[in-house]
Design a protein around this motif. Sequence first.
Motif, PDB file in Angstrom:
ATOM      1  N   SER A  26       0.848  -1.193   0.000  1.00  0.00           N
ATOM      2  CA  SER A  26       0.000   0.000   0.000  1.00  0.00           C
ATOM      3  C   SER A  26       0.882   1.240   0.000  1.00  0.00           C
ATOM      4  O   SER A  26       2.064   1.194   0.366  1.00  0.00           O
ATOM      5  CB  SER A  26      -0.917   0.036   1.230  1.00  0.00           C
ATOM      6  OG  SER A  26      -0.144   0.224   2.400  1.00  0.00           O
ATOM      7  N   ALA A  27       0.278   2.372  -0.400  1.00  0.00           N
ATOM      8  CA  ALA A  27       0.988   3.650  -0.320  1.00  0.00           C
ATOM      9  C   ALA A  27       1.282   4.006   1.127  1.00  0.00           C
ATOM     10  O   ALA A  27       2.320   4.614   1.431  1.00  0.00           O
ATOM     11  CB  ALA A  27       0.155   4.745  -0.987  1.00  0.00           C
ATOM     12  N   THR A  28       0.392   3.604   2.037  1.00  0.00           N
ATOM     13  CA  THR A  28       0.613   3.860   3.459  1.00  0.00           C
ATOM     14  C   THR A  28       1.908   3.221   3.931  1.00  0.00           C
ATOM     15  O   THR A  28       2.717   3.851   4.624  1.00  0.00           O
ATOM     16  CB  THR A  28      -0.573   3.328   4.285  1.00  0.00           C
ATOM     17  OG1 THR A  28      -1.760   4.031   3.916  1.00  0.00           O
ATOM     18  CG2 THR A  28      -0.319   3.499   5.775  1.00  0.00           C
ATOM     19  N   ASN A  29       2.123   1.959   3.564  1.00  0.00           N
ATOM     20  CA  ASN A  29       3.350   1.272   3.977  1.00  0.00           C
ATOM     21  C   ASN A  29       4.587   1.953   3.428  1.00  0.00           C
ATOM     22  O   ASN A  29       5.614   2.053   4.111  1.00  0.00           O
ATOM     23  CB  ASN A  29       3.311  -0.191   3.526  1.00  0.00           C
ATOM     24  CG  ASN A  29       2.306  -1.013   4.290  1.00  0.00           C
ATOM     25  OD1 ASN A  29       1.891  -0.640   5.385  1.00  0.00           O
ATOM     26  ND2 ASN A  29       1.883  -2.115   3.712  1.00  0.00           N
ATOM     27  N   PHE A  30       4.508   2.436   2.183  1.00  0.00           N
ATOM     28  CA  PHE A  30       5.650   3.143   1.598  1.00  0.00           C
ATOM     29  C   PHE A  30       5.973   4.397   2.402  1.00  0.00           C
ATOM     30  O   PHE A  30       7.141   4.657   2.734  1.00  0.00           O
ATOM     31  CB  PHE A  30       5.364   3.520   0.146  1.00  0.00           C
ATOM     32  CG  PHE A  30       6.394   4.458  -0.440  1.00  0.00           C
ATOM     33  CD1 PHE A  30       7.588   3.967  -0.930  1.00  0.00           C
ATOM     34  CD2 PHE A  30       6.162   5.834  -0.470  1.00  0.00           C
ATOM     35  CE1 PHE A  30       8.543   4.832  -1.453  1.00  0.00           C
ATOM     36  CE2 PHE A  30       7.113   6.705  -0.987  1.00  0.00           C
ATOM     37  CZ  PHE A  30       8.305   6.194  -1.478  1.00  0.00           C
ATOM     38  N   VAL A  31       4.943   5.200   2.712  1.00  0.00           N
ATOM     39  CA  VAL A  31       5.167   6.439   3.448  1.00  0.00           C
ATOM     40  C   VAL A  31       5.760   6.139   4.832  1.00  0.00           C
ATOM     41  O   VAL A  31       6.703   6.805   5.282  1.00  0.00           O
ATOM     42  CB  VAL A  31       3.861   7.238   3.569  1.00  0.00           C
ATOM     43  CG1 VAL A  31       4.050   8.449   4.486  1.00  0.00           C
ATOM     44  CG2 VAL A  31       3.395   7.702   2.194  1.00  0.00           C
ATOM     45  N   LEU A  32       5.218   5.126   5.502  1.00  0.00           N
ATOM     46  CA  LEU A  32       5.724   4.783   6.829  1.00  0.00           C
ATOM     47  C   LEU A  32       7.176   4.324   6.790  1.00  0.00           C
ATOM     48  O   LEU A  32       8.000   4.735   7.606  1.00  0.00           O
ATOM     49  CB  LEU A  32       4.859   3.685   7.456  1.00  0.00           C
ATOM     50  CG  LEU A  32       3.479   4.091   7.958  1.00  0.00           C
ATOM     51  CD1 LEU A  32       2.714   2.874   8.449  1.00  0.00           C
ATOM     52  CD2 LEU A  32       3.591   5.134   9.073  1.00  0.00           C
ATOM     53  N   GLN A  33       7.501   3.474   5.825  1.00  0.00           N
ATOM     54  CA  GLN A  33       8.828   2.868   5.781  1.00  0.00           C
ATOM     55  C   GLN A  33       9.882   3.776   5.176  1.00  0.00           C
ATOM     56  O   GLN A  33      11.052   3.728   5.584  1.00  0.00           O
ATOM     57  CB  GLN A  33       8.764   1.554   5.006  1.00  0.00           C
ATOM     58  CG  GLN A  33       7.908   0.491   5.664  1.00  0.00           C
ATOM     59  CD  GLN A  33       7.758  -0.749   4.801  1.00  0.00           C
ATOM     60  OE1 GLN A  33       8.658  -1.112   4.042  1.00  0.00           O
ATOM     61  NE2 GLN A  33       6.613  -1.414   4.894  1.00  0.00           N
ATOM     62  N   ASN A  34       9.507   4.603   4.203  1.00  0.00           N
ATOM     63  CA  ASN A  34      10.493   5.362   3.449  1.00  0.00           C
ATOM     64  C   ASN A  34      10.470   6.866   3.698  1.00  0.00           C
ATOM     65  O   ASN A  34      11.402   7.553   3.269  1.00  0.00           O
ATOM     66  CB  ASN A  34      10.306   5.113   1.951  1.00  0.00           C
ATOM     67  CG  ASN A  34      10.699   3.720   1.541  1.00  0.00           C
ATOM     68  OD1 ASN A  34      11.852   3.464   1.207  1.00  0.00           O
ATOM     69  ND2 ASN A  34       9.748   2.801   1.586  1.00  0.00           N
ATOM     70  N   ARG A  35       9.450   7.373   4.342  1.00  0.00           N
ATOM     71  CA  ARG A  35       9.387   8.804   4.598  1.00  0.00           C
ATOM     72  C   ARG A  35       9.325   9.126   6.091  1.00  0.00           C
ATOM     73  O   ARG A  35      10.097   9.932   6.589  1.00  0.00           O
ATOM     74  CB  ARG A  35       8.169   9.409   3.882  1.00  0.00           C
ATOM     75  CG  ARG A  35       8.257   9.369   2.351  1.00  0.00           C
ATOM     76  CD  ARG A  35       9.334  10.292   1.837  1.00  0.00           C
ATOM     77  NE  ARG A  35       9.410  10.293   0.387  1.00  0.00           N
ATOM     78  CZ  ARG A  35      10.257   9.541  -0.323  1.00  0.00           C
ATOM     79  NH1 ARG A  35      11.111   8.731   0.304  1.00  0.00           N
ATOM     80  NH2 ARG A  35      10.273   9.614  -1.642  1.00  0.00           N
ATOM     81  N   LEU A  36       8.415   8.494   6.802  1.00  0.00           N
ATOM     82  CA  LEU A  36       8.200   8.848   8.202  1.00  0.00           C
ATOM     83  C   LEU A  36       9.019   8.008   9.176  1.00  0.00           C
ATOM     84  O   LEU A  36       9.394   8.474  10.247  1.00  0.00           O
ATOM     85  CB  LEU A  36       6.709   8.715   8.548  1.00  0.00           C
ATOM     86  CG  LEU A  36       5.770   9.599   7.736  1.00  0.00           C
ATOM     87  CD1 LEU A  36       4.320   9.282   8.074  1.00  0.00           C
ATOM     88  CD2 LEU A  36       6.069  11.073   7.979  1.00  0.00           C
ATOM     89  N   HIS A  37       9.234   6.742   8.827  1.00  0.00           N
ATOM     90  CA  HIS A  37       9.946   5.800   9.697  1.00  0.00           C
ATOM     91  C   HIS A  37       9.244   5.685  11.056  1.00  0.00           C
ATOM     92  O   HIS A  37       9.877   5.650  12.112  1.00  0.00           O
ATOM     93  CB  HIS A  37      11.411   6.224   9.873  1.00  0.00           C
ATOM     94  CG  HIS A  37      12.116   6.439   8.559  1.00  0.00           C
ATOM     95  ND1 HIS A  37      12.454   5.392   7.722  1.00  0.00           N
ATOM     96  CD2 HIS A  37      12.523   7.572   7.946  1.00  0.00           C
ATOM     97  CE1 HIS A  37      13.045   5.880   6.639  1.00  0.00           C
ATOM     98  NE2 HIS A  37      13.093   7.193   6.750  1.00  0.00           N
ATOM     99  N   TRP A  38       7.910   5.615  10.985  1.00  0.00           N
ATOM    100  CA  TRP A  38       7.090   5.399  12.177  1.00  0.00           C
ATOM    101  C   TRP A  38       6.629   3.947  12.217  1.00  0.00           C
ATOM    102  O   TRP A  38       6.327   3.351  11.176  1.00  0.00           O
ATOM    103  CB  TRP A  38       5.840   6.281  12.160  1.00  0.00           C
ATOM    104  CG  TRP A  38       6.105   7.744  12.284  1.00  0.00           C
ATOM    105  CD1 TRP A  38       7.261   8.359  12.646  1.00  0.00           C
ATOM    106  CD2 TRP A  38       5.154   8.801  12.039  1.00  0.00           C
ATOM    107  NE1 TRP A  38       7.108   9.719  12.649  1.00  0.00           N
ATOM    108  CE2 TRP A  38       5.820  10.024  12.282  1.00  0.00           C
ATOM    109  CE3 TRP A  38       3.816   8.829  11.648  1.00  0.00           C
ATOM    110  CZ2 TRP A  38       5.191  11.256  12.137  1.00  0.00           C
ATOM    111  CZ3 TRP A  38       3.194  10.043  11.506  1.00  0.00           C
ATOM    112  CH2 TRP A  38       3.864  11.256  11.747  1.00  0.00           C
ATOM    113  N   LYS A  39       6.543   3.394  13.414  1.00  0.00           N
ATOM    114  CA  LYS A  39       6.039   2.032  13.578  1.00  0.00           C
ATOM    115  C   LYS A  39       4.692   2.072  14.303  1.00  0.00           C
ATOM    116  O   LYS A  39       4.603   2.593  15.408  1.00  0.00           O
ATOM    117  CB  LYS A  39       7.033   1.186  14.369  1.00  0.00           C
ATOM    118  CG  LYS A  39       8.320   0.890  13.607  1.00  0.00           C
ATOM    119  CD  LYS A  39       9.213  -0.068  14.381  1.00  0.00           C
ATOM    120  CE  LYS A  39      10.463  -0.418  13.580  1.00  0.00           C
ATOM    121  NZ  LYS A  39      11.348  -1.358  14.314  1.00  0.00           N
TER     122      LYS A  39
END
Length: 223
Positions: free
Chosen positions: A76-89
């Motif tokens: 998902s786009a959400t997973n991309f943003v979390l992993q590659n932009r925000l680095h939030w878990k």
Amino acid sequence: MSRIIEIEELIRNPPFELSKADKEVLATAEEDFLPHTWEDFRNIIAGGDTSQLKRTPADLRNYILWTRDLRATFGSATNFVLQNRLHWKPEANSSEMSFPHRHSTPFSDQSDYRILRNDWPYGMSPGIIHLVVWLKTLIPVDEKGDPTPESRQLIAEFVERTFTRQMNREHAEDHVQWFRNQAKWQSVRALEHIHVILRGVDEEFVTQLTGQGPNDIVCKSHK
């Protein structure tokens, strides 16, 4: 594949809901596209229908293809943003996506939000910059999905202290606009965010806010 056939396929099988404006843009030649002016943003935001905001024809086609690739790679786009932009878990064992945070009131603690350049900004006139503020906490909205009056006040105060005051220029309030898309027009619905549009600011100011230089945004090179 001819351009017409490609456009028809993109409209039939989009990875997210296309607005009427999106479909019109896909059928528009690049040289015929008119970028948004500052007044365009002001009028569209005031009217409340942000689905009228458009990317350029090339950017929109590439954004659709990029989003498809994201789903194949990240789910998902959400997973991309979390992993590659925000680095939030996200917090484990939660029925809805949530994050550890320091304060439940949006924008109250700098560790609970992050300001980034938009990977796929709208088609804009020169001198306008599109940022996204991502939050770990939700912004209360009304039944239509628009910020409540209290939320609008919170956002306006955040924008004023974070952007307007820091510009150090006369009439700085005329160089900042913000909006929150309703859920149906959000391509990353699981993560709370607002959009901030700036004009007449130097890149150093934006780099200080985001930690990203203008050349750090590489998504638009996707073909």
